[in-house]
Design a protein around this motif. Structure first.
Motif, mmCIF file in Angstrom:
data_model
loop_
_atom_site.group_PDB
_atom_site.id
_atom_site.type_symbol
_atom_site.label_atom_id
_atom_site.label_comp_id
_atom_site.label_asym_id
_atom_site.label_seq_id
_atom_site.Cartn_x
_atom_site.Cartn_y
_atom_site.Cartn_z
ATOM 1 N N UNK A 38 0.831 -1.212 0.000
ATOM 2 C CA UNK A 38 0.000 0.000 0.000
ATOM 3 C C UNK A 38 0.867 1.264 0.000
ATOM 4 N N UNK A 39 1.922 1.254 0.774
ATOM 5 C CA UNK A 39 2.738 2.454 0.913
ATOM 6 C C UNK A 39 3.813 2.588 -0.158
ATOM 7 N N UNK A 40 4.417 1.494 -0.544
ATOM 8 C CA UNK A 40 5.536 1.556 -1.490
ATOM 9 C C UNK A 40 5.180 1.061 -2.882
ATOM 10 N N UNK A 41 4.015 0.451 -3.034
ATOM 11 C CA UNK A 41 3.565 -0.047 -4.337
ATOM 12 C C UNK A 41 4.512 -1.102 -4.903
ATOM 13 N N UNK A 42 5.081 -1.918 -4.018
ATOM 14 C CA UNK A 42 5.954 -2.999 -4.475
ATOM 15 C C UNK A 42 5.088 -4.166 -4.941
ATOM 16 N N UNK A 96 13.123 -11.336 3.211
ATOM 17 C CA UNK A 96 13.222 -12.177 4.397
ATOM 18 C C UNK A 96 12.304 -11.602 5.464
ATOM 19 N N UNK A 97 11.905 -12.445 6.390
ATOM 20 C CA UNK A 97 10.985 -12.009 7.440
ATOM 21 C C UNK A 97 11.506 -10.752 8.164
ATOM 22 N N UNK A 98 12.759 -10.775 8.571
ATOM 23 C CA UNK A 98 13.323 -9.641 9.299
ATOM 24 C C UNK A 98 13.332 -8.363 8.477
ATOM 25 N N UNK A 99 13.625 -8.500 7.200
ATOM 26 C CA UNK A 99 13.647 -7.330 6.332
ATOM 27 C C UNK A 99 12.235 -6.783 6.121
ATOM 28 N N UNK A 100 11.264 -7.662 5.983
ATOM 29 C CA UNK A 100 9.866 -7.225 5.832
ATOM 30 C C UNK A 100 9.398 -6.489 7.079
ATOM 31 N N UNK A 101 9.737 -7.017 8.252
ATOM 32 C CA UNK A 101 9.365 -6.359 9.503
ATOM 33 C C UNK A 101 10.050 -4.999 9.620
ATOM 34 N N UNK A 102 11.294 -4.933 9.159
ATOM 35 C CA UNK A 102 12.034 -3.665 9.205
ATOM 36 C C UNK A 102 11.348 -2.607 8.347
ATOM 37 N N UNK A 103 10.903 -2.977 7.148
ATOM 38 C CA UNK A 103 10.196 -2.022 6.285
ATOM 39 C C UNK A 103 8.886 -1.579 6.906
ATOM 40 N N UNK A 104 8.202 -2.486 7.570
ATOM 41 C CA UNK A 104 6.956 -2.111 8.260
ATOM 42 C C UNK A 104 7.245 -1.084 9.349
ATOM 43 N N UNK A 105 8.318 -1.282 10.110
ATOM 44 C CA UNK A 105 8.679 -0.306 11.158
ATOM 45 C C UNK A 105 9.035 1.038 10.548
ATOM 46 N N UNK A 106 9.782 1.030 9.424
ATOM 47 C CA UNK A 106 10.171 2.280 8.770
ATOM 48 C C UNK A 106 8.944 3.030 8.253
ATOM 49 N N UNK A 107 8.019 2.332 7.647
ATOM 50 C CA UNK A 107 6.784 2.974 7.157
ATOM 51 C C UNK A 107 6.003 3.554 8.331
ATOM 52 N N UNK A 108 5.912 2.805 9.416
ATOM 53 C CA UNK A 108 5.195 3.302 10.597
ATOM 54 C C UNK A 108 5.864 4.553 11.147
ATOM 55 N N UNK A 109 7.195 4.575 11.154
ATOM 56 C CA UNK A 109 7.923 5.753 11.643
ATOM 57 C C UNK A 109 7.640 6.961 10.748
ATOM 58 N N UNK A 110 7.632 6.749 9.447
ATOM 59 C CA UNK A 110 7.316 7.839 8.507
ATOM 60 C C UNK A 110 5.902 8.356 8.773
ATOM 61 N N UNK A 111 4.952 7.450 8.940
ATOM 62 C CA UNK A 111 3.562 7.850 9.194
ATOM 63 C C UNK A 111 3.442 8.633 10.497
ATOM 64 N N UNK A 112 4.171 8.199 11.543
ATOM 65 C CA UNK A 112 4.129 8.926 12.819
ATOM 66 C C UNK A 112 4.690 10.327 12.666
ATOM 67 N N UNK A 113 5.808 10.472 11.932
ATOM 68 C CA UNK A 113 6.397 11.804 11.718
ATOM 69 C C UNK A 113 5.431 12.696 10.949
#
Length: 59
Positions: free
Chosen positions: A18-22, A31-48
């Motif tokens: 939804x956010x990156x249109x990948x 990988x699972x860890x990388x997917x979770x990392x992108x979710x955290x980064x998107x959430x951080x952007x949304x919070x800012x």
């Protein structure tokens, strides 16, 4: 051995798509860890963008 919940996998993939249109294939290669990392980064952007502190309990 416990597998990662399919519901969580779909939620994370939908969130990133939804956010990156990948594409589906791009998301499936993460990988699972990388997917979770992108979710955290998107959430951080949304919070800012919303002006919400990283820790909502910070005043």
């Amino acid at each position: 051995m416990k597998a990662y919940p399919v519901k969580s996998l779909y939620e994370e993939m939908a969130f990133i798509a939804h956010h990156f249109h990948w594409s589906h294939s791009d998301l499936m290669q993460l990988e699972h860890g990388e997917r979770r990392r992108w979710c955290r980064e998107i959430s951080a952007i949304n919070r800012r963008l919303d002006g919400t502190p990283a820790n909502p309990f910070d005043v």
